[in-house]
Design an enzyme around this catalytic site. Structure first.
Site, PDB file in Angstrom:
ATOM      1  N   GLY A  34      -4.792   4.313   7.698  1.00 25.81           N
ATOM      2  CA  GLY A  34      -3.440   4.653   8.137  1.00 25.81           C
ATOM      3  C   GLY A  34      -2.791   3.665   9.087  1.00 25.81           C
ATOM      4  O   GLY A  34      -1.895   4.042   9.845  1.00 25.81           O
ATOM      5  N   SER A  35      -3.198   2.399   9.012  1.00 28.74           N
ATOM      6  CA  SER A  35      -2.548   1.446   9.921  1.00 28.74           C
ATOM      7  C   SER A  35      -1.086   1.221   9.519  1.00 28.74           C
ATOM      8  O   SER A  35      -0.229   0.995  10.383  1.00 28.74           O
ATOM      9  CB  SER A  35      -3.312   0.126   9.970  1.00 28.74           C
ATOM     10  N   ASN A  36      -0.785   1.294   8.230  1.00 27.12           N
ATOM     11  CA  ASN A  36       0.627   1.192   7.818  1.00 27.12           C
ATOM     12  C   ASN A  36       1.411   2.427   8.255  1.00 27.12           C
ATOM     13  O   ASN A  36       2.579   2.320   8.638  1.00 27.12           O
ATOM     14  CB  ASN A  36       0.728   1.005   6.301  1.00 27.12           C
ATOM     15  N   LEU A  67      -4.313   6.190  -2.644  1.00 32.23           N
ATOM     16  CA  LEU A  67      -5.102   5.622  -3.741  1.00 32.23           C
ATOM     17  C   LEU A  67      -5.017   6.391  -5.056  1.00 32.23           C
ATOM     18  O   LEU A  67      -5.641   5.992  -6.034  1.00 32.23           O
ATOM     19  CB  LEU A  67      -6.571   5.514  -3.309  1.00 32.23           C
ATOM     20  N   ASN A 124       6.036   2.084  -2.500  1.00 30.63           N
ATOM     21  CA  ASN A 124       4.608   1.821  -2.313  1.00 30.63           C
ATOM     22  C   ASN A 124       4.441   0.443  -1.705  1.00 30.63           C
ATOM     23  O   ASN A 124       5.252  -0.457  -1.964  1.00 30.63           O
ATOM     24  CB  ASN A 124       3.894   1.859  -3.671  1.00 30.63           C
ATOM     25  N   HIS A 134       1.812  -2.781  -1.522  1.00 29.75           N
ATOM     26  CA  HIS A 134       0.662  -3.357  -2.219  1.00 29.75           C
ATOM     27  C   HIS A 134       0.298  -4.681  -1.534  1.00 29.75           C
ATOM     28  O   HIS A 134       1.180  -5.481  -1.223  1.00 29.75           O
ATOM     29  CB  HIS A 134       1.029  -3.608  -3.687  1.00 29.75           C
ATOM     30  N   ASP A 167       1.682   0.065  -9.708  1.00 34.51           N
ATOM     31  CA  ASP A 167       2.170  -1.216  -9.153  1.00 34.51           C
ATOM     32  C   ASP A 167       3.229  -1.870 -10.039  1.00 34.51           C
ATOM     33  O   ASP A 167       3.278  -3.104 -10.149  1.00 34.51           O
ATOM     34  CB  ASP A 167       0.983  -2.192  -8.960  1.00 34.51           C
ATOM     35  N   GLU A 203       2.021  -6.649   6.295  1.00 32.41           N
ATOM     36  CA  GLU A 203       2.404  -5.323   5.798  1.00 32.41           C
ATOM     37  C   GLU A 203       3.016  -4.482   6.913  1.00 32.41           C
ATOM     38  O   GLU A 203       3.983  -3.739   6.700  1.00 32.41           O
ATOM     39  CB  GLU A 203       1.182  -4.588   5.233  1.00 32.41           C
TER      40      GLU A 203
END
Ligand code: GRF
Length: 249
Positions: A39-41, A112, A129, A131, A172, A201
């Site tokens: 969960g760093s994003n 995921l 999303n 990527h 994607d 990111e």
């Protein structure tokens, strides 16, 4: 008017309370973030949304894994954080949650599982999303996490990066919203490359989400923002601010 009248009746203490309640709040788009892991994003989004001028409000976090570290980040930020079915294929349940929380935009941040088609359709052009490579290269089924960076290194590519794209029914595959290049260094491992991409990111995702939210608030279709795969500025280095980069206004 209502506040003013109440103020007259109840006196000064109410003034403070009612000003907070009745002053027009900054409009924010209600965003749900779907996660599976660390969960760093998500944290980057939560941090960005702590700013008073942010157009996005993280209103819901959903994880298909009960042990995802992202859930703890959400709870620390006092955002509702719920666990959904492990396969993420309960479309009706997912839609019910998103509707109940008034969600206007969905962000997949390290999620995921494939989002069921019915949910994609309900949030057409309103689901993003992130990527960890420059799509359309190094994407598709099975291309996640470490595997992406291993494939980049095996290919001999000198450039990788991060991509934010709209979600459609294929992995994607949806239209690209924003990309940011990252150099591949000689001697890189999947870990060192992943760390370099992840740092980008954390800048790119909040910027892309905010740009998308501005469009939602303006009442225009976010789909009008995007240029299929062509928004790419390789001369801009990741260390520079994103203001002048590749996210359309
Ligand atoms: C990120 O690299 C993201 O691009 C990919 O999964 C990773 C998630 O990292 N989809 P985190 O959970 O946000 O730390």
């Amino acid at each position: 008017m209502v506040g003013g009248r109440l103020e007259g009746i109840l006196g000064a203490p109410w003034l403070f309370v009612h000003r907070r309640w009745y002053l027009p709040a900054v409009s924010r788009v209600r965003v749900a973030v779907l996660v599976s892991g660390h969960g760093s994003n998500l944290q980057a989004l939560l941090d960005a949304c702590a700013a008073s001028d942010c157009e996005a409000e993280i209103a819901l976090v959903l994880s298909n894994r009960g042990d995802a570290g992202a859930l703890e980040r959400a709870r620390t930020a006092r955002v509702p954080a719920l666990v959904i079915d492990r396969d993420g294929q309960d479309a009706a349940g997912l839609l019910a949650l998103l509707t109940r929380h008034g969600i206007q935009l969905v962000v997949l941040a390290g999620y995921l599982k494939k989002v069921p088609d019915a949910v994609v359709a309900a949030f057409r052009d309103r689901m993003l999303n992130i990527h960890p490579a420059l799509l359309p290269a190094f994407g598709g089924p099975g291309m996640y996490g470490r595997r992406v960076h291993e494939a980049v290194l095996a290919s001999g590519a000198r450039l990788s990066g991060a991509t934010v794209h709209l979600v459609d029914e294929q992995y994607d595959h949806g239209r690209i919203v924003a990309q940011w290049p990252v150099p591949v260094h000689p001697g890189d491992t999947a870990e060192t490359l992943a760390a370099r991409v992840l740092a980008v990111e954390h800048q790119l995702l909040p910027a892309a989400v905010r740009a998308c939210c501005r469009q939602v608030l303006a009442g225009s279709s976010p789909s009008g923002l995007y240029v299929a795969g062509e928004r790419f500025v390789p001369s801009v280095q990741p260390s520079q601010p994103l203001d002048h980069a590749l996210i359309p206004e």
